[in-house]
Write an enzyme that holds these catalytic residues in place. Structure first.
Site, short mmCIF file in Angstrom:
data_model
loop_
_atom_site.label_atom_id
_atom_site.label_comp_id
_atom_site.label_asym_id
_atom_site.label_seq_id
_atom_site.Cartn_x
_atom_site.Cartn_y
_atom_site.Cartn_z
N LYS A 1 -23.72 -8.85 -5.01
CA LYS A 1 -22.64 -9.65 -4.46
C LYS A 1 -23.00 -10.09 -3.04
CE LYS A 1 -17.60 -9.65 -4.47
NZ LYS A 1 -16.41 -8.86 -4.80
N GLU B 1 -1.80 -5.18 -13.78
CA GLU B 1 -0.46 -5.33 -13.22
C GLU B 1 0.61 -4.73 -14.12
OE1 GLU B 1 -3.09 -8.49 -11.50
OE2 GLU B 1 -2.65 -7.77 -13.54
N ARG C 1 2.31 -11.63 -14.55
CA ARG C 1 1.66 -10.98 -15.68
C ARG C 1 2.40 -9.73 -16.14
NH1 ARG C 1 -4.70 -11.40 -14.03
NH2 ARG C 1 -4.91 -11.10 -16.25
#
Length: 710
Positions: A281, A437, A465
Site C-alpha cells: 500500500k 456495519e 447498510r
C-alpha cells in the site's frame, strides 16, 4: 511526450515492451501523487494496485470484458489508462473526474461504487447475465482484504462457489491480514493448479481409481484426502477451496509479468478462480508506504512532493517481489512528512473484567472507503477549529471516565470516526468489528441488553447498510444504543456514494428512536450527554465540518424533544435542524436589514419534535421556512409540515401559514465537489437560502411582510 500521455486507451498497453511498462507504472504513480497532493484523494490504495491495473487491462479487452472495482477508491490508475489523463487534475472537484468509478465518465467504468463489499455480487451478476445470453466476455473483480471480510462479500463468495460462476477474483492483500506468504512450496502448488496437464491427469486418475472393484470408492476418497491435506499444509486459501473457488497465491503484486501470466492462466480454468495478490500500500511514495493508515486518506499528513520524494525504486522494483521492502515500523522515522502523532498508550478508568470487549485480532481496517484525503495544506496554514467528530469523541472520552458502562464500536473506521482516540485511552472498551456495519449495530443492541451503554459511530452513508438492524434489533427492543451518525449532510469530494443525505428521512419513521442534531459543537457536547443519560435508542447526527470555534461551556443534559427560540419575529418563522441553523440566523440578519421581522427556532430534535414550541411561534406568521442539510423528502421539514397540517384541522389561525421546506432536493444524488461548492450549487449557502426565502415570499405574494415591519 510521456508513455502515459501517448496512451489513447487500454488497448495500447498490449503494444508496450517490458521496459516501457515499467516506465509507465512510474509515470502513473507520479501523476497520482502530484494530483492527490493538490486535490486530495485516496492515495495509498491507488498506488498499490498500479501493476494489477496494467496486468488486467493487458489480459482483458475492456470495455467488452468487464473489470469491477470493489469500493472503487483504488481505481485512479484505471482512470488514467482509460483516457482521463487530460482531466485527472480535476479529481474530486466540482464537475471534474470522480474519486470512484462512474459510468457517466467512461464505458470502462462498470459500476458506480463507493461502499465496500459490493464488487463480488456485481461481478457474479454480470457473469451470470453473460451465461444466460451465451456471451463470451470475461469478468474480473478486484477486492481488498478488508472488504472481503464484509458480510455481503462472504454471502457472494458462498453463492459464487455454489454456482461455479466463471469469473476471476483478484484479492488485493495489502494489510497482511489474511495469511503470510508460505514460501516456494505454495508457489509451486499454484503453478501446478494452473497447468492444464495437471488438471487433465488428475481427472483421469480419479476416474481410473473410482473404477477399481470393491475398493474404488475408498481409494478415491483416500487419494483426494491426501491431495487436499498437502494443499492445506502449504497454502493459506482453504476457505476459498472449501467454498468451491480455486485458490491461487500468493502472487507478488508488483511483479507485472507474474501477474499477467497468472491472470491469463486463471481465465483458462473452469469455474471461479481467486488469485491472492500481495501488494504494498502506498508503493512509490515512501511516506505512504511507511504510514499506510495515515496516507489512506482519513487524515493525510503533510506531503512534500519532490523528485526525490517519489521512490526511484518504483521503476527498478516494478518487477520485484511485493515483499521486498524494509520493515515499516523499523524505519518509520525515515518518512519525511509522513509521521503521525502517537496516542497515549495508558488506560484510564477501564472497568475490570472488560477485556472480553477488546479487539484482539489485527482487524483489517481503514481500507474500504474512509474519507479521502483532503488536499495538502501549507505548513503555515491558519489553525482550523476542531471538527464535530473530534468534539464528540473528546466528550465521549470525558464521560467514560466516570461511566464505566460506555463502550465504543466502529465498523472498520477507527480513524475517520475519531474512535482511535477513545481506543488509546480505553482499549478494553473499544471494539472494531471491521467492515460489518450490520454486526456493529446488532452487537451494540446486545451490549445494551447486557447493561452497557454502547456508542456505535458510523458514517451516515454506511449506516444505510444497517437499516434492518436499526429497525429490528435496536428499535424493536427499545435499547439505549447511541448511533453516532458521523458525516451527516454533505460530505463533498467523495460524491454520490458518500453524501450523508438519506439517513434522517429513513430514521424518522422508526418507533422509540430519538433523533437529534446540534446547532454547534458546544451543543453537540450537551446532546452527547443527553443521549447517554436516557433509556431509548438515540441517533445523533453531526457533520464533517469544522466547528465554529466557540469557547467551551458546561455541557448539560437537555430535555429530550425540547427546542429553543433563538430569535423572536413577527412575520416569518425559521425552524432549523442541525448546524444549518447558523446559516438560518445569517439569512434572518440579511432579511432584517430589509425590515423583515424573522423568528428563528433551533429544533435540536427531529424526533420527538418540539411540536408545541413550533406551533406557538408559527401562529400568526405568514410563512414558515424549515432548514436542514438532508433530503427534503420525508425529512425534518416534512415533520414540521405534518405537525402544522394536523393543527390546521382544529385551529383556523394556522390555515394562512405557508410552509417552505429548504434542504437537499429529493429524488436525486449529489455529485462530488467541495462542500462549499455543493452548497452554492444546491443553494444551501447563505446567499442561496436567502434567495429561496425571497422567492417563496414573492410566489405567495406576501407584500405585507415588509409593510408590517415598517
Amino acid at each position: 511526450m510521456t508513455i502515459l500521455e501517448r496512451l489513447e486507451g487500454p488497448s495500447d498497453l498490449r503494444g508496450l515492451t517490458p521496459a516501457e511498462l515499467q516506465q509507465l507504472a512510474h509515470e502513473i504513480r507520479d501523476t497520482i501523487i502530484h494530483t492527490v497532493a493538490a486535490t486530495g484523494g485516496h492515495l495509498g490504495s491507488s498506488l498499490g494496485v498500479v501493476e494489477i491495473t496494467l496486468a488486467l487491462h493487458r489480459v482483458l479487452e475492456s470495455p467488452r470484458d468487464r473489470i469491477v472495482w470493489d469500493t472503487g477508491h483504488q481505481a485512479y490508475a484505471h482512470k488514467l489508462v482509460t483516457g482521463r489523463l487530460g482531466r485527472f487534475g480535476t479529481l474530486r472537484q466540482l464537475g471534474g473526474v470522480g474519486g470512484f468509478p462512474r459510468r457517466t465518465e467512461s464505458p470502462h467504468d462498470v459500476f458506480d461504487g463507493g461502499h465496500a463489499g459490493t464488487g463480488l455480487s456485481i461481478a457474479e451478476g454480470l457473469a451470470t447475465a453473460r451465461d444466460v445470453r451465451h456471451g463470451l466476455e470475461r469478468i474480473a473483480v478486484v477486492v481488498g482484504d478488508a472488504a472481503l471480510m464484509s458480510g455481503l462479500s462472504l454471502e457472494a463468495l458462498n453463492d459464487i462457489g455454489h454456482r461455479q460462476t466463471q469469473l476471476l477474483i483478484v484479492l488485493n492483500d495489502n494489510e497482511m491480514s489474511i495469511s503470510p506468504t508460505v514460501g516456494a512450496f505454495s508457489k509451486y502448488l499454484s503453478s501446478i493448479k494452473l497447468n492444464p496437464t495437471w488438471r487433465w491427469s488428475k481427472q483421469r486418475f480419479d476416474r481410473a481409481v473410482s473404477r477399481i472393484p470393491v475398493m474404488g470408492g475408498l481409494a478415491l476418497e483416500l487419494a483426494q484426502r491426501f491431495r487436499q491435506s498437502v494443499v492445506n499444509f502449504a497454502q493459506p486459501g482453504q476457505l476459498f477451496e472449501d467454498l468451491g473457488i480455486t485458490y491461487i497465491g500468493v502472487v507478488p503484486g508488483h511483479n507485472l509479468p507474474a501477474l499477467e501470466e497468472t491472470f491469463r492462466s486463471a481465465f483458462e480454468l473452469g469455474g471461479p478462480v481467486l488469485v491472492h495478490v500481495r501488494t504494498r500500500k502506498g508503493k512509490g511514495y515512501r511516506p505512504a508506504e511507511l504510514d499506510r493508515i495515515g496516507f489512506h486518506g482519513a487524515a493525510l499528513p503533510p506531503m512534500t512532493v519532490e523528485a526525490s520524494t517519489i521512490d526511484a525504486m518504483a521503476v527498478a522494483g516494478t518487477n520485484g517481489s511485493a515483499d521486498g521492502h524494509r520493515d515499516g515500523a523499523e524505519h518509520a522515522s525515515a518518512a519525511s512528512g509522513g509521521s503521525v502523532a502517537s496516542s497515549p498508550d495508558h488506560e484510564r478508568g477501564a472497568p475490570p473484567s472488560a477485556s472480553v470487549l477488546q479487539n484482539r485480532r489485527g482487524m483489517p481496517t481503514e481500507s474500504m472507503a474512509d474519507d479521502a484525503a483532503p488536499p495538502t495544506t501549507p505548513a503555515k496554514a491558519s489553525r482550523k477549529p476542531p471538527n464535530y467528530t473530534a468534539v464528540f469523541v473528546a466528550e465521549l472520552i470525558e464521560m467514560a471516565r466516570t461511566d464505566r458502562r460506555i463502550v465504543a464500536i466502529t465498523a472498520g473506521m477507527p480513524t475517520g470516526t475519531g474512535l482511535s482516540k477513545f481506543q488509546a485511552v480505553y482499549p478494553d472498551r473499544f471494539i472494531d468489528v471491521g467492515i460489518a456495519e450490520q454486526h456493529a449495530v446488532t452487537l451494540g443492541t446486545g451490549l445494551a441488553m447486557g447493561g452497557l451503554r454502547p456508542v456505535v459511530a458510523i458514517y451516515s452513508t454506511f449506516l444505510q447498510r444497517a437499516f434492518d438492524q436499526t429497525v429490528h434489533d435496536v428499535c424493536q427492543n427499545d435499547q439505549p444504543v447511541l448511533l453516532a451518525v458521523d458525516r451527516a449532510g454533505l460530505v463533498g469530494e467523495d460524491g454520490t456514494s458518500h453524501q450523508g443525505m438519506f439517513t434522517l428521512a429513513a430514521q424518522r419513521q422508526l418507533p422509540h428512536l430519538v433523533i437529534a442534531s446540534p446547532k454547534d459543537e458546544q451543543e453537540l457536547r450537551s446532546l452527547t450527554r443527553t443521549a447517554l443519560t436516557q433509556d431509548h435508542p438515540f441517533a445523533l447526527h453531526y457533520p464533517r465540518d469544522a466547528g465554529f470555534d466557540l469557547p467551551p461551556r458546561e455541557a448539560t443534559v437537555l430535555p429530550v424533544g425540547q427546542g429553543e427560540v433563538l430569535r423572536e419575529g413577527r412575520d416569518v418563522l425559521f425552524v432549523g435542524f442541525g448546524p444549518i441553523v447558523a446559516r438560518a440566523l445569517e439569512v434572518a440578519d440579511v432579511l432584517a436589514a430589509d425590515d423583515w421581522s424573522v423568528g428563528v427556532i433551533n429544533a435540536r430534535f427531529a424526533k420527538p419534535l418540539d411540536r408545541q414550541l413550533i406551533l406557538d411561534q408559527a401562529r400568526g406568521k405568514k410563512l414558515l421556512v424549515t432548514f436542514e442539510e438532508s433530503v427534503v423528502t420525508g425529512g425534518f421539514g416534512s415533520a414540521v409540515l405534518e405537525a402544522l397540517e394536523e393543527a390546521r384541522l382544529t385551529d383556523p389561525s394556522y390555515r394562512d401559514v405557508a410552509v417552505r421546506i429548504l434542504g437537499i432536493p429529493g429524488d436525486r444524488f449529489v455529485d462530488h465537489g467541495a462542500v462549499g461548492d455543493l452548497r452554492r450549487v444546491l443553494r444551501l449557502d447563505v446567499a442561496g437560502l436567502t434567495a429561496q426565502v425571497r422567492e417563496a415570499v414573492d410566489t405567495l405574494g406576501v407584500a405585507g411582510v415588509r409593510e408590517a415591519a415598517s
